[in-house]
Design an enzyme around this catalytic site. Structure first.
Site, PDB file in Angstrom:
ATOM      1  N   TYR A  69       0.830  -1.213   0.000  1.00  0.00           N
ATOM      2  CA  TYR A  69       0.000   0.000   0.000  1.00  0.00           C
ATOM      3  C   TYR A  69       0.863   1.262   0.000  1.00  0.00           C
ATOM      4  O   TYR A  69       0.739   2.100  -0.883  1.00  0.00           O
ATOM      5  CB  TYR A  69      -0.922  -0.024   1.215  1.00  0.00           C
ATOM      6  CG  TYR A  69      -1.892   1.128   1.269  1.00  0.00           C
ATOM      7  CD1 TYR A  69      -3.034   1.144   0.471  1.00  0.00           C
ATOM      8  CD2 TYR A  69      -1.685   2.200   2.134  1.00  0.00           C
ATOM      9  CE1 TYR A  69      -3.938   2.208   0.532  1.00  0.00           C
ATOM     10  CE2 TYR A  69      -2.577   3.264   2.199  1.00  0.00           C
ATOM     11  CZ  TYR A  69      -3.702   3.256   1.401  1.00  0.00           C
ATOM     12  OH  TYR A  69      -4.593   4.308   1.463  1.00  0.00           O
ATOM     13  N   ASP A  70       1.792   1.369   0.989  1.00  0.00           N
ATOM     14  CA  ASP A  70       2.504   2.659   1.067  1.00  0.00           C
ATOM     15  C   ASP A  70       3.517   2.823  -0.059  1.00  0.00           C
ATOM     16  O   ASP A  70       3.585   3.880  -0.689  1.00  0.00           O
ATOM     17  CB  ASP A  70       3.070   2.956   2.468  1.00  0.00           C
ATOM     18  CG  ASP A  70       3.879   1.850   3.090  1.00  0.00           C
ATOM     19  OD1 ASP A  70       4.540   1.109   2.344  1.00  0.00           O
ATOM     20  OD2 ASP A  70       3.879   1.738   4.333  1.00  0.00           O
ATOM     21  N   ASN A  84      -6.086  10.032   7.698  1.00  0.00           N
ATOM     22  CA  ASN A  84      -7.220   9.201   8.154  1.00  0.00           C
ATOM     23  C   ASN A  84      -8.578   9.900   8.076  1.00  0.00           C
ATOM     24  O   ASN A  84      -8.794  10.886   8.782  1.00  0.00           O
ATOM     25  CB  ASN A  84      -6.998   8.727   9.596  1.00  0.00           C
ATOM     26  CG  ASN A  84      -5.790   7.837   9.707  1.00  0.00           C
ATOM     27  OD1 ASN A  84      -4.672   8.253   9.379  1.00  0.00           O
ATOM     28  ND2 ASN A  84      -5.984   6.611  10.147  1.00  0.00           N
ATOM     29  N   ARG A 117     -10.952  -0.320  10.048  1.00  0.00           N
ATOM     30  CA  ARG A 117     -10.168   0.821  10.516  1.00  0.00           C
ATOM     31  C   ARG A 117     -10.689   1.279  11.878  1.00  0.00           C
ATOM     32  O   ARG A 117     -11.795   0.939  12.284  1.00  0.00           O
ATOM     33  CB  ARG A 117     -10.194   1.948   9.475  1.00  0.00           C
ATOM     34  CG  ARG A 117      -9.180   1.690   8.381  1.00  0.00           C
ATOM     35  CD  ARG A 117      -9.271   2.682   7.257  1.00  0.00           C
ATOM     36  NE  ARG A 117     -10.320   2.353   6.306  1.00  0.00           N
ATOM     37  CZ  ARG A 117     -10.559   3.017   5.190  1.00  0.00           C
ATOM     38  NH1 ARG A 117      -9.825   4.059   4.888  1.00  0.00           N
ATOM     39  NH2 ARG A 117     -11.525   2.646   4.371  1.00  0.00           N
ATOM     40  N   VAL A 118      -9.868   2.081  12.544  1.00  0.00           N
ATOM     41  CA  VAL A 118     -10.089   2.263  13.976  1.00  0.00           C
ATOM     42  C   VAL A 118     -11.410   2.952  14.315  1.00  0.00           C
ATOM     43  O   VAL A 118     -12.101   2.534  15.245  1.00  0.00           O
ATOM     44  CB  VAL A 118      -8.871   2.952  14.632  1.00  0.00           C
ATOM     45  CG1 VAL A 118      -8.715   4.407  14.203  1.00  0.00           C
ATOM     46  CG2 VAL A 118      -8.931   2.851  16.131  1.00  0.00           C
ATOM     47  N   VAL A 119     -11.792   3.992  13.573  1.00  0.00           N
ATOM     48  CA  VAL A 119     -12.995   4.742  13.973  1.00  0.00           C
ATOM     49  C   VAL A 119     -14.228   3.858  13.799  1.00  0.00           C
ATOM     50  O   VAL A 119     -15.077   3.747  14.695  1.00  0.00           O
ATOM     51  CB  VAL A 119     -13.138   6.063  13.178  1.00  0.00           C
ATOM     52  CG1 VAL A 119     -14.373   6.822  13.649  1.00  0.00           C
ATOM     53  CG2 VAL A 119     -11.897   6.929  13.347  1.00  0.00           C
ATOM     54  N   ASP A 128       3.259  -0.420  12.416  1.00  0.00           N
ATOM     55  CA  ASP A 128       2.202   0.574  12.650  1.00  0.00           C
ATOM     56  C   ASP A 128       2.849   1.940  12.918  1.00  0.00           C
ATOM     57  O   ASP A 128       3.644   2.064  13.863  1.00  0.00           O
ATOM     58  CB  ASP A 128       1.357   0.146  13.862  1.00  0.00           C
ATOM     59  CG  ASP A 128       0.198   1.093  14.107  1.00  0.00           C
ATOM     60  OD1 ASP A 128      -0.436   1.511  13.114  1.00  0.00           O
ATOM     61  OD2 ASP A 128      -0.079   1.412  15.275  1.00  0.00           O
ATOM     62  N   GLN A 164       3.116   7.978  14.943  1.00  0.00           N
ATOM     63  CA  GLN A 164       2.510   9.309  15.052  1.00  0.00           C
ATOM     64  C   GLN A 164       2.142   9.789  13.655  1.00  0.00           C
ATOM     65  O   GLN A 164       2.806   9.433  12.674  1.00  0.00           O
ATOM     66  CB  GLN A 164       3.474  10.294  15.716  1.00  0.00           C
ATOM     67  CG  GLN A 164       4.842  10.322  15.069  1.00  0.00           C
ATOM     68  CD  GLN A 164       5.791  11.304  15.728  1.00  0.00           C
ATOM     69  OE1 GLN A 164       5.433  12.000  16.671  1.00  0.00           O
ATOM     70  NE2 GLN A 164       7.016  11.377  15.229  1.00  0.00           N
TER      71      GLN A 164
END
Ligand SMILES: NC(=O)c1ccc[n+]([C@@H]2O[C@H](COP(=O)([O-])OP(=O)(O)OC[C@H]3O[C@@H](n4cnc5c(N)ncnc54)[C@H](O)[C@@H]3O)[C@@H](O)[C@H]2O)c1
Ligand SMILES: O=c1ccn([C@@H]2O[C@H](COP(=O)(O)OP(=O)(O)O[C@H]3OC[C@@H](O)[C@H](O)[C@H]3O)[C@@H](O)[C@H]2O)c(=O)[nH]1
Length: 319
Positions: free
Chosen positions: A147-148, A176, A188-190, A273, A276
């Protein structure tokens, strides 16, 4: 057309650009949505299906596409880590071959093309907040690299087509982004925290919980992308909300807003991961006149309402 990237580099164009598509002067917008439905859903397009100026094509961008258009928003790519890591070879093909196909289309019809790149091009950033000039700290052989690194190659392809063929390009580096109509099991986190809180399950904070992200509400993002497409700057331009939160803070906020009785538990994290992440949005402000309007505390309840409807779990009166 933009001859200069927003970070000030000069880009020598070796050939005259293709003639802009005559569609650019058409009176009405028409939209052709292209999706292979790997992570997308037709449900989100229900409102538009049948509209006379809307067309929907099931298509995989790793295959060539022949349509007549004057603007291309190239968003196709799984974006949740669990989905982009599920079939990494397909993810990198989508980023590389998919972007080549979209650039080939832009070249054939003289369209302007916008790529949705990502804050993940900065990897696990050693500079904070991240400015567009920062080249990043990416593991080229890690499990996230499909992906990145894929998005980094996609950016390279965009600039090579711009320099070599004069294609009008725009690159957004999205941070994000969340909002209603996200796939409930997106991962994803949210969306995870909201779905967990609504279901009364523990919120899964991946260790250590001190890692940070900056969350942008979807309508702010769409506004930023439209301004970038319509403006004079190639980018790359960061589009994101600079409000920065640790994952533990996010969990506590979701808990407070959705259901104060749910537990928060620490679970194992995944490799590489980023620790920051926070955008420097000076360019977006200065060049596009854009900044986000919706704070996290305003955006989360809007997403909660939509998730409650789809999960058929009404809010308790005492919450
Ligand atoms: N949401 C974010 O936080 C975020 C952050 C950075 C970048 N982005 C980028 O923005 C874009 C959209 O992200 P999203 O969050 O809406 O992701 P998403 O996974 O919800 O949507 C991606 C869409 O692309 C489609 N797709 C995937 N592979 C395809 C292929 N080969 N051919 C055709 N369609 C394909 C999926 O079916 C889906 O409809 C992606 O390019 C992503 O990399 C998103
Ligand atoms: O249930 C969860 C899921 C995730 N997390 C943590 O939340 C943070 C954010 O993770 P996400 O999976 O939402 O997304 P990431 O920030 O890792 O990547 C995203 O960033 C930019 C985009 O290009 C992509 O949409 C996506 O790759 C990570 O630190 C992760 O460890 C949790 O604590 N709990």
């Amino acid at each position: 057309m933009a001859k200069e990237s927003s970070n000030g580099d000069q880009h020598t164009i070796t050939r005259p650009p293709p003639t802009p598509s005559p569609l650019r002067f058409s009176k009405f917008f028409q939209v052709i949505a292209v999706d292979n439905y790997f992570t997308g859903s037709k449900d989100n397009l229900k409102k538009w299906i049948g509209h006379p100026r809307f067309e929907l094509i099931r298509h995989d961008v790793t295959q060539p596409l022949l349509v007549e258009v004057d603007q291309i928003y190239h968003l196709a790519c799984p974006a949740s880590p669990i989905f982009y890591k599920y079939n990494p070879v397909k993810t990198i093909k989508t980023n590389v071959i998919g972007t080549l196909n979209m650039l080939g289309l832009a070249k054939r019809v003289g369209a302007r093309i916008l790529l949705t790149s990502t804050s993940e091009v900065y990897g696990d950033p050693l500079e904070h907040p991240q400015k567009e000039e920062y080249w990043g700290n990416v593991n080229p052989i890690g499990v996230r690299s499909c992906y990145d690194e894929g998005k980094r190659v996609a950016e390279t392809l965009m600039f090579d087509y711009h320099r070599q063929h004069g294609i009008e390009i725009r690159i957004a580096r999205i941070f994000n982004t969340y909002g209603p109509r996200m796939n409930i099991d997106d991962g994803r986190v949210v969306s995870n925290f909201i779905a967990q809180a609504i279901r009364g399950e523990s919120l899964t904070v991946q260790a250590p919980g001190t890692q940070t992200r900056s969350f942008c509400y979807v309508s702010d993002m769409v506004d930023g992308l439209i301004r970038l497409m319509g403006g004079d700057h190639t980018g790359p331009i960061n589009i994101g909300n600079p409000g920065e939160f640790t994952m533990m803070e996010l969990a506590e906020t979701v808990k407070e807003l959705v259901d104060p009785t749910v537990q928060v538990k620490i679970v194992e994290n995944t490799p590489d991961d980023p620790r920051q992440r926070k955008p420097d949005i000076a360019k977006a402000k200065g060049l596009l006149g854009w900044e986000p309007k919706i704070t996290l505390r305003e955006g989360l309840p809007l997403m909660e309402d939509d998730f409650r409807q789809r999960l058929a779990v009404p809010k308790k009166q005492n919450n």
